[in-house]
Design a protein around this motif. Sequence first.
Motif, short mmCIF file in Angstrom:
data_model
loop_
_atom_site.label_atom_id
_atom_site.label_comp_id
_atom_site.label_asym_id
_atom_site.label_seq_id
_atom_site.Cartn_x
_atom_site.Cartn_y
_atom_site.Cartn_z
N SER A 51 -10.29 31.41 3.51
CA SER A 51 -11.76 31.55 3.56
C SER A 51 -12.14 32.28 4.84
CB SER A 51 -12.41 30.16 3.51
OG SER A 51 -11.94 29.39 4.61
N LEU A 79 -13.50 25.78 6.19
CA LEU A 79 -14.02 25.01 5.06
C LEU A 79 -14.21 23.56 5.48
CD1 LEU A 79 -11.80 26.19 2.07
CD2 LEU A 79 -14.21 26.73 2.46
N SER A 80 -15.31 22.97 5.03
CA SER A 80 -15.43 21.53 5.25
C SER A 80 -15.00 20.87 3.95
CB SER A 80 -16.88 21.17 5.58
OG SER A 80 -17.74 21.65 4.59
N SER A 81 -13.72 20.54 3.87
CA SER A 81 -13.19 19.95 2.64
C SER A 81 -12.27 18.81 3.01
CB SER A 81 -12.43 20.99 1.83
OG SER A 81 -11.17 21.19 2.43
N SER A 82 -11.68 18.19 1.99
CA SER A 82 -10.78 17.06 2.24
C SER A 82 -9.38 17.53 2.62
CB SER A 82 -10.72 16.20 0.98
OG SER A 82 -10.15 16.97 -0.06
N MET A 83 -9.17 18.84 2.71
CA MET A 83 -7.83 19.32 3.02
C MET A 83 -7.44 19.00 4.45
SD MET A 83 -7.35 22.80 0.83
CE MET A 83 -9.03 23.32 0.81
N ARG A 84 -6.27 18.39 4.62
CA ARG A 84 -5.89 17.84 5.92
C ARG A 84 -5.40 18.92 6.87
NH1 ARG A 84 -4.26 12.51 4.23
NH2 ARG A 84 -3.42 11.98 6.26
N SER A 105 -5.80 22.70 8.27
CA SER A 105 -6.68 23.86 8.33
C SER A 105 -6.41 24.60 9.63
CB SER A 105 -8.14 23.39 8.24
OG SER A 105 -8.98 24.50 8.32
N LYS A 112 -3.68 21.24 1.18
CA LYS A 112 -3.64 19.78 1.11
C LYS A 112 -2.30 19.27 1.62
CE LYS A 112 -6.31 19.37 -3.14
NZ LYS A 112 -6.15 19.02 -4.54
#
Lengths: 345, 265
Positions: free
Chosen positions: A275, A279-284, A286, A337
Amino acid sequence: MNLRIENLGVELDGFALKEVNLELEKGDFCALMGPTGAGKSVLLEALVGLVPLKTGEIYLDGKPLSGLPPEKRGISIVYQDYALFPHLSVRDNIAYGLRFRKVGRSDLRMAELLSRLGLEALLDRFPSTLSGGEQQRVALARALVIEPEILLLDEPLSALDPNFRQDLRRHLKDLHGVGGTTFLLVTHDFPEALSLARHAAVMVNGRIEQAGKIEDIFLHPVSPLVADFVGMKNLFAVEFSETSARIKGLEIELGRKPDTERGYIAIRPEDLVLSREPLSSSMRNSFAARVREVRSHGFYAEIDLEINRLVFTAVVTSRALLDLKPQPGTSLHLAFKATAVHLIG
Amino acid sequence: MRKESFLWLALASSFLVLLFILVPLLRMVSAPSLAALRATIIDPEVLRSLWLSLYTGISAALICFVFGTPLAWLLARSEFRGKRVVEAIVDLPIVIPHPVVGIALLGLVGKNFWFGRLLHEFGLRLVGNPLGIIMVMTFVGLPFYLQSAKEGFASVPPRLEHVARSLGASMFTTFFTVTFPLARRAILSGIIMCCARAISEFGAVVIIAYHPMIAPVLMFERFQSYGLKYSQPVAVWLIVVCLLLFVSLRLVGRGPERTRSGGAR
């Protein structure tokens, strides 16, 4: 050298093995890999003595094998479809070879194999009443009870459900540790080979394309064919601490604690999410990464990204490529993830 | 709708075929009175011919089993140049008219040929002798045994044999401990088919040996001399004896492991 294959050639209807050379040390665990139709199974049949050699020779402990019938070679084989004798009980299946090969303390050997493979309760059953995993364990016990010099495994895991597969993989590792038998495992699954074997040979079109330590094959494929076959990109040798893996100052969250201190992790290129903004996601996991190279392949593109001098390869669709507009030297955000990280070893 | 009328046509035609097979047999079985059946079975001539049919038929089937099994195995397991020719030869006894078989064999073992005279020198009489009957029956029964046994061997996965060899079994032991036990049912079927074919032979046997009379020859003679009524009871008893033989063979061949392994997965 325990097993030495020298310049072996086999010719069958419309198929040939050419100039196959391979050496295995006693007690080695070697994976024979390659795409379907590469000739892996034919090589096994040549080792067992089921197909005639056109050229070359196979040596076992220095003794040439050609001219010896299968029953005099000391090479056992386990097939993908188990090949248990349907008219014999589990007990009689496992003991089948013992009447031909005098094995010292065969009852002890049998008892140990039964307990290691958890087969004690199944002895009086018939193969048709067993699950796939159970049948393959019986086939393993039957092949190993006669203490063969070499155990050939012809894709023993590929017919099994994933949960049985994990179980049997553990058994294979365990059994290899016990006796002095040399294992030769045919597989077309590279991660499986990496998790079990020390050495490997990659076969393509009836030839051995590359042989050696399994990491070397992965890290330094000698040909595009091998590189393509071992295809899992993003493989790194790492040190584990708690639930994370460390490499070159990078800390990758695994979400689970590995059994060992060091090993390999691998991440499929399509599991990497790119991206322009974080990203503000649940992926640990980044990271900020720098684009090194973009290779377009029509519907999809491969992007090499660098983090701390570590190169990741990601695969994105051409559509995503238009949104990302990656240019070499610019930076992107890379996330994945914890469950996308495969532990190997 | 058309599909349905097709189905009706198929059913009607199947029914007709079954009737065609069953009605003559039922008519024959029900024709003789009980008294006639009783009288027939205590007739020494009938008993002799039934017994002759039975033991020559069984002997022929056993000869086919002993000598045919290796050939059936070869046909199932190996590819060689001329295999088609061998298979065609093996099927010849089915397609040759039965009297022709009898005449061909008589030409070989009769006194007009040196081979027949040689056999005679050694005291081996085939013409007009149970041995000759067995020879004819073996000839006509062989293809039936070979076909079934070949299919039985072919249905055993070669991998099982490969595993047995890699575990230390010789080809011989592999055959007797793996291949043969797994093909056993087909082999037994072959023996029964062969035996049934042997017992039913008339045209070829009658040329080699009118006497001693096997049951079909006796039936023919009674029909010729006395008429239908006197041949029917012999026919009924021949059917009964054959059915008993084949059913008991099947029961013996069922073996124990089917019931033991029949559990759920």
